[in-house]
Design an enzyme around this catalytic site. Structure first.
Site, PDB file in Angstrom:
ATOM      1  N   GLU A  15      34.310  31.662  39.160  1.00  0.00           N
ATOM      2  CA  GLU A  15      33.727  31.703  40.498  1.00  0.00           C
ATOM      3  C   GLU A  15      34.567  32.669  41.318  1.00  0.00           C
ATOM      4  O   GLU A  15      35.783  32.704  41.171  1.00  0.00           O
ATOM      5  CB  GLU A  15      33.750  30.329  41.185  1.00  0.00           C
ATOM      6  CG  GLU A  15      32.871  29.281  40.547  1.00  0.00           C
ATOM      7  CD  GLU A  15      33.539  28.547  39.394  1.00  0.00           C
ATOM      8  OE1 GLU A  15      32.835  27.872  38.632  1.00  0.00           O
ATOM      9  OE2 GLU A  15      34.779  28.666  39.233  1.00  0.00           O
TER      10      GLU A  15
ATOM     11  N   TYR B  60      35.573  42.068  37.680  1.00  0.00           N
ATOM     12  CA  TYR B  60      34.966  41.185  36.690  1.00  0.00           C
ATOM     13  C   TYR B  60      33.773  41.845  36.009  1.00  0.00           C
ATOM     14  O   TYR B  60      33.570  41.681  34.802  1.00  0.00           O
ATOM     15  CB  TYR B  60      34.575  39.857  37.341  1.00  0.00           C
ATOM     16  CG  TYR B  60      35.760  39.141  37.972  1.00  0.00           C
ATOM     17  CD1 TYR B  60      37.007  39.106  37.349  1.00  0.00           C
ATOM     18  CD2 TYR B  60      35.645  38.523  39.210  1.00  0.00           C
ATOM     19  CE1 TYR B  60      38.093  38.473  37.937  1.00  0.00           C
ATOM     20  CE2 TYR B  60      36.723  37.875  39.797  1.00  0.00           C
ATOM     21  CZ  TYR B  60      37.944  37.858  39.155  1.00  0.00           C
ATOM     22  OH  TYR B  60      39.019  37.228  39.730  1.00  0.00           O
TER      23      TYR B  60
END
Length: 175
Positions: free
Chosen positions: A115, A127
């Site tokens: 998250e 990411y």
């Protein structure tokens, strides 16, 4: 010309986090996050067999980053990743992610998840470079903000290995 601040030294070592690192990690945690984890939480995490934590330390041993994983069956969940603001923009986040990917693959994980704050676009880009894609939103995950849920699947494949090798080569090339 003044000598560089020790926290901005060029050579960094990424190694497993030890209990003796927790005080420095918590100091950095408090500097980086609005709702930091406690010393007790880090000690509890280090004591669990399905957790992997690493730190990045400069040449004088100052911890300038850290990251952690929770391993559950075929999934590895990135629990935390932080870089000292004084050494950001030097690709330390990429180096920490490489260590987490290696730990995940070493534990036979097939997928990675995490998250990230909706507002943290630079982390989202990091990411995405590692193959993470958005899959949903967790409302109020953080006290003050929603979280974007991201997954990188099939990290056990040759294709993903090529992605990781390209990131490593880029880091080697650019220093």
């Amino acid at each position: 010309m003044t000598a560089p601040h020790p926290r901005t030294a060029d050579r960094l070592a990424i190694r497993p986090m030890r209990s003796g690192d927790v005080a420095a990690v918590v100091d950095l945690e408090r500097e980086v996050y609005p709702t930091p984890w406690s010393t007790a939480v880090f000690h509890e995490e280090l004591a669990m067999s399905n957790r992997r934590y690493v730190v990045a330390a400069d040449t004088v041993g100052t911890i300038v980053g850290y990251a952690g994983l929770l391993l559950v069956d075929e999934d590895a969940h990135v629990t935390t990743l932080a870089v000292d603001p004084q050494v950001r923009r030097r690709r330390l986040g990429s180096r920490l992610m490489l260590a987490l990917v290696a730990a995940s693959r070493g534990a036979a994980a097939r997928h990675l998840t995490l998250e990230v704050r909706m507002s943290n676009v630079s982390a989202q880009r990091l990411y995405e470079r590692f193959g993470f894609a958005p899959v949903g939103i967790r409302k109020n995950y953080y006290r003050d903000e929603d979280a974007l849920v991201m997954w990188a699947t099939d990290i056990d494949t040759a294709e993903y290995e090529q992605r990781v090798a390209a990131i490593e080569a880029d880091l080697e090339e650019t220093g």
